[in-house]
Design a protein around this motif. Sequence first.
Motif, PDB file in Angstrom:
ATOM      1  N   THR A  41      -8.161   0.550  10.864  1.00 26.97           N
ATOM      2  CA  THR A  41      -6.742   0.261  11.032  1.00 26.97           C
ATOM      3  C   THR A  41      -6.024   1.538  11.446  1.00 26.97           C
ATOM      4  OG1 THR A  41      -6.336   0.666   8.703  1.00 26.97           O
ATOM      5  CG2 THR A  41      -6.756  -1.598   9.345  1.00 26.97           C
ATOM      6  N   ALA A  42      -5.012   1.364  12.240  1.00 26.78           N
ATOM      7  CA  ALA A  42      -4.258   2.529  12.717  1.00 26.78           C
ATOM      8  C   ALA A  42      -3.504   3.169  11.555  1.00 26.78           C
ATOM      9  CB  ALA A  42      -3.275   2.105  13.795  1.00 26.78           C
ATOM     10  N   LYS A  47       6.634   9.695  11.092  1.00 26.77           N
ATOM     11  CA  LYS A  47       7.937   9.036  11.187  1.00 26.77           C
ATOM     12  C   LYS A  47       7.906   7.645  10.541  1.00 26.77           C
ATOM     13  CE  LYS A  47      11.560   8.248  14.589  1.00 26.77           C
ATOM     14  NZ  LYS A  47      11.920   8.339  16.012  1.00 26.77           N
ATOM     15  N   ALA A  48       6.829   6.902  10.769  1.00 25.81           N
ATOM     16  CA  ALA A  48       6.702   5.562  10.187  1.00 25.81           C
ATOM     17  C   ALA A  48       6.568   5.638   8.664  1.00 25.81           C
ATOM     18  CB  ALA A  48       5.509   4.835  10.790  1.00 25.81           C
ATOM     19  N   LEU A  53       9.035   5.009   3.189  1.00 24.96           N
ATOM     20  CA  LEU A  53       9.475   5.590   1.919  1.00 24.96           C
ATOM     21  C   LEU A  53      10.975   5.434   1.716  1.00 24.96           C
ATOM     22  CD1 LEU A  53       7.364   8.855   1.749  1.00 24.96           C
ATOM     23  CD2 LEU A  53       7.218   6.894   0.232  1.00 24.96           C
ATOM     24  N   GLU A  54      11.750   5.661   2.761  1.00 23.18           N
ATOM     25  CA  GLU A  54      13.206   5.505   2.655  1.00 23.18           C
ATOM     26  C   GLU A  54      13.577   4.063   2.342  1.00 23.18           C
ATOM     27  OE1 GLU A  54      15.468   7.835   2.457  1.00 23.18           O
ATOM     28  OE2 GLU A  54      13.920   9.354   2.721  1.00 23.18           O
TER      29      GLU A  54
END
Length: 85
Positions: A41-42, A47-48, A53-54
Motif C-alpha cells: 500500500t502506498a 503533508k497527508a 493528525l489535524e
Amino acid sequence: MRISVTEAKGQLTDLVRRAEAGDEVILTRHGHPAVRLVPITATPDRKARRALLEAARKSGAAKATNGPTAARSQDFLYGDDGLPK
C-alpha cells in the motif's frame, strides 16, 4: 489460494496480479504455508499525515466535554461524612 512454491515459479506474474487484485495468495512448502503475497500500500506523504493528525485533533476537541475537576472526580466513592461508601 494456496499453491506450492514449485508450481508458483511458472505462474509468478499471474500470482502477483491476483494478489494486487485482492486475492489471498499463499505459497506452501511441503504442504505448509511459507509465504503470503500481499500488495504494497502506498505510504502517505508528510503533508497527508499532517492533515490526518489535524483532522483527528479537531474531531477530538469537538467531542470533548467538561467534566468534574480532578479534585472532585472520585466524590461518588465517598459519603457525606467523607468515609468510603
